[in-house]
Write an enzyme that holds these catalytic residues in place. Structure first.
Site, PDB file in Angstrom:
ATOM      1  N   GLY A 134       0.804  -1.231   0.000  1.00 53.72           N
ATOM      2  CA  GLY A 134       0.000   0.000   0.000  1.00 53.72           C
ATOM      3  C   GLY A 134       0.830   1.272   0.000  1.00 53.72           C
ATOM      4  O   GLY A 134       1.533   1.568  -0.961  1.00 53.72           O
ATOM      5  N   LYS A 205       2.462 -10.216  -3.805  1.00 51.38           N
ATOM      6  CA  LYS A 205       3.364  -9.104  -3.472  1.00 51.38           C
ATOM      7  C   LYS A 205       4.803  -9.596  -3.322  1.00 51.38           C
ATOM      8  O   LYS A 205       5.744  -8.925  -3.765  1.00 51.38           O
ATOM      9  CB  LYS A 205       2.869  -8.421  -2.192  1.00 51.38           C
ATOM     10  CG  LYS A 205       1.483  -7.777  -2.358  1.00 51.38           C
ATOM     11  CD  LYS A 205       0.872  -7.433  -1.014  1.00 51.38           C
ATOM     12  CE  LYS A 205      -0.521  -6.862  -1.143  1.00 51.38           C
ATOM     13  NZ  LYS A 205      -1.258  -6.813   0.128  1.00 51.38           N
TER      14      LYS A 205
END
Ligand code: HSE
Length: 440
Positions: A134, A205
């Site tokens: 994020g 990720k």
């Protein structure tokens, strides 16, 4: 100078954040970027919602292809998610010569090779800071800030939902299901929360970070993925007694034979900073040969934290879009013709240490037998905990729990010993195995 023109595909939680932050910090962002960044078109199936966010400043359309076809649009921001229509639209935007900014980790982890190749051929940028952790600028750090280093390993808490669940289970003794619902209510969880709890989101990720750290293609299909759904509260408790916390870690490590790429629950010494990352927060530890250990911490999800990363990419693209393509930072940090073919190692070849919990008969010689199987395989015991039988099974209990921590060993060797232990008549239940990393 004329404002750079941006088209947003999808205006949900992150899209609204991009809108709000761009509006609020417009003056400063313009001073940094060198020209204004203007969202002039938005595509969303829910046009009423999109209009409510965009007001009169942008043209709202239902069909994303209207944005891609518009010659005035310089940058397409893909915030749809998933591998389906998002992939087609990203490929079409690249083919149309648009720069792309995306938060779509799943798309890049699975189809990144094709997307980056198309972008390279077309001379456009694909920026994806928001795809990993994020608001934490970990892509920037890996790709640019740490570029002098030979990266040795990365270990990260890169899924807020599962970290939130583990924290709440540990602190409040709440059930898994209750905490998952709360994570969904708070907007941390993916549309399909199995991606969070089964480790898939973290593996997306980790795959992207691994590719950037080691200059290998994105290879999500080679990642080992294990989530937190089988974790039991008693193991969280036993781990605490031994001085460890259990975290869902995404790990990638360079070994002489290849690269480890794995996501699984992991015991981490309680004294490490990363072990104390609580709630939905993310943290990534990077070990470089020159810099040593660095730690990046922050919000890994949410409207404005993710918007912070998207806008950072918009500023980068704005600054660089007139620059010769060869002078831009390569998508995966290494020049495309300098990518390595080092293999991703199968899990049997991974080196790690272990927490083992054995439900055993409370009889003489049981521990000796278990220890001799480990010794015969050359596996060294690091620590041990045995509970009184009555603490485990109540008064008169004839069974107990034996908890062992081992030193580092090849996973294939550990698998063989676990099979031997499991075959002992005095081992009464399936053995629990959780990997352990000292992160020293
Ligand atoms: N579902 C993700 C998480 C959102 O929980 O971290 C950010 O990628």
């Amino acid at each position: 100078m004329k404002a750079i023109q941006v088209g947003l595909l999808g205006i949900g939680t992150v899209g609204s954040g991009v809108y709000n932050v761009l509006k609020r910090n417009q003056a400063e962002i313009t001073r940094r970027a060198g020209r204004a960044i203007e969202i002039s078109m938005v595509a969303d199936l829910d046009t009423a919602r999109a209009q409510a966010v965009a007001g009169s400043t942008a043209k709202v359309v239902k069909d994303a292809r209207e944005i891609i076809a518009n010659p005035d649009i310089d940058i397409v921001v893909e915030l749809i998610g998933g591998y389906g229509i998002a992939r087609q639209l990203v490929m079409e935007a690249i083919a149309a010569g648009k720069h792309v900014v995306t938060a779509n980790k799943a798309l890049l982890a699975v189809h990144g090779t094709e997307i980056f190749a198309a972008a390279h051929a077309k001379g456009v940028m694909v920026a994806f800071e928001a795809a990993v952790a994020g608001g934490i600028p970990i892509i920037k750090a890996l790709r640019e800030g740490l570029t002098a280093n030979s990266i040795e390993w990365i270990a990260g808490i890169i899924n807020g939902t599962t970290n939130f669940i583990l924290s709440e289970m540990r602190d409040k003794g709440l059930d898994f299901g209750v905490v998952l619902k709360e994570a969904q209510r708070l907007g941390y969880a993916e549309t399909d929360p199995t991606f969070d709890i089964e480790g898939v989101d973290a593996a997306h990720k980790a795959t992207i970070m691994s590719a950037i750290a080691f200059g290998v293609p994105v290879q999500f299909n080679k990642a080992y993925v294990e989530g937190i759904t089988k974790l039991e509260a008693q193991d969280i408790e036993y781990a605490e007694q031994l001085g460890y916390r259990i975290k869902l870690l995404g790990i990638t490590r360079r070994r002489p034979q290849g690269i480890e790429l794995r996501v699984h629950p992991t015991l981490v010494p309680a004294k490490r900073l990363i072990a104390n990352v609580e709630g939905a927060m993310n943290a990534v530890v990077v070990q470089g040969d020159a810099v040593g250990t660095t730690l990046y911490y922050g919000k890994g999800a949410g409207s404005e934290p993710t918007a912070s990363a998207v806008i950072a990419d918009l500023v980068d693209v704005t600054r660089l879009h007139t620059v010769d393509a060869a002078h831009r930072v390569p998508h995966l940090a290494f020049q495309p013709d300098q990518m390595s073919d080092q293999p991703i190692l199968p899990m049997e070849e991974v080196l790690t240490s272990y927490y083992l919990r054995l439900r055993v008969a409370d009889q003489a010689g049981v521990l000796a037998k278990v220890a001799s199987l480990l010794a015969n395989a050359g596996i060294s015991i690091d620590a041990m905990l045995q509970r009184a039988a009555s603490d485990v099974g109540g008064a008169g209990s004839t069974h107990t729990d034996l908890i062992l921590l081992t030193h580092e060993v090849r996973e294939g060797a550990m698998n063989a010993v676990i099979a031997q232990m499991q075959a002992l008549p005095t081992v009464l239940a399936p053995i629990t195995r959780i990997r352990k990393e000292e992160l020293a």
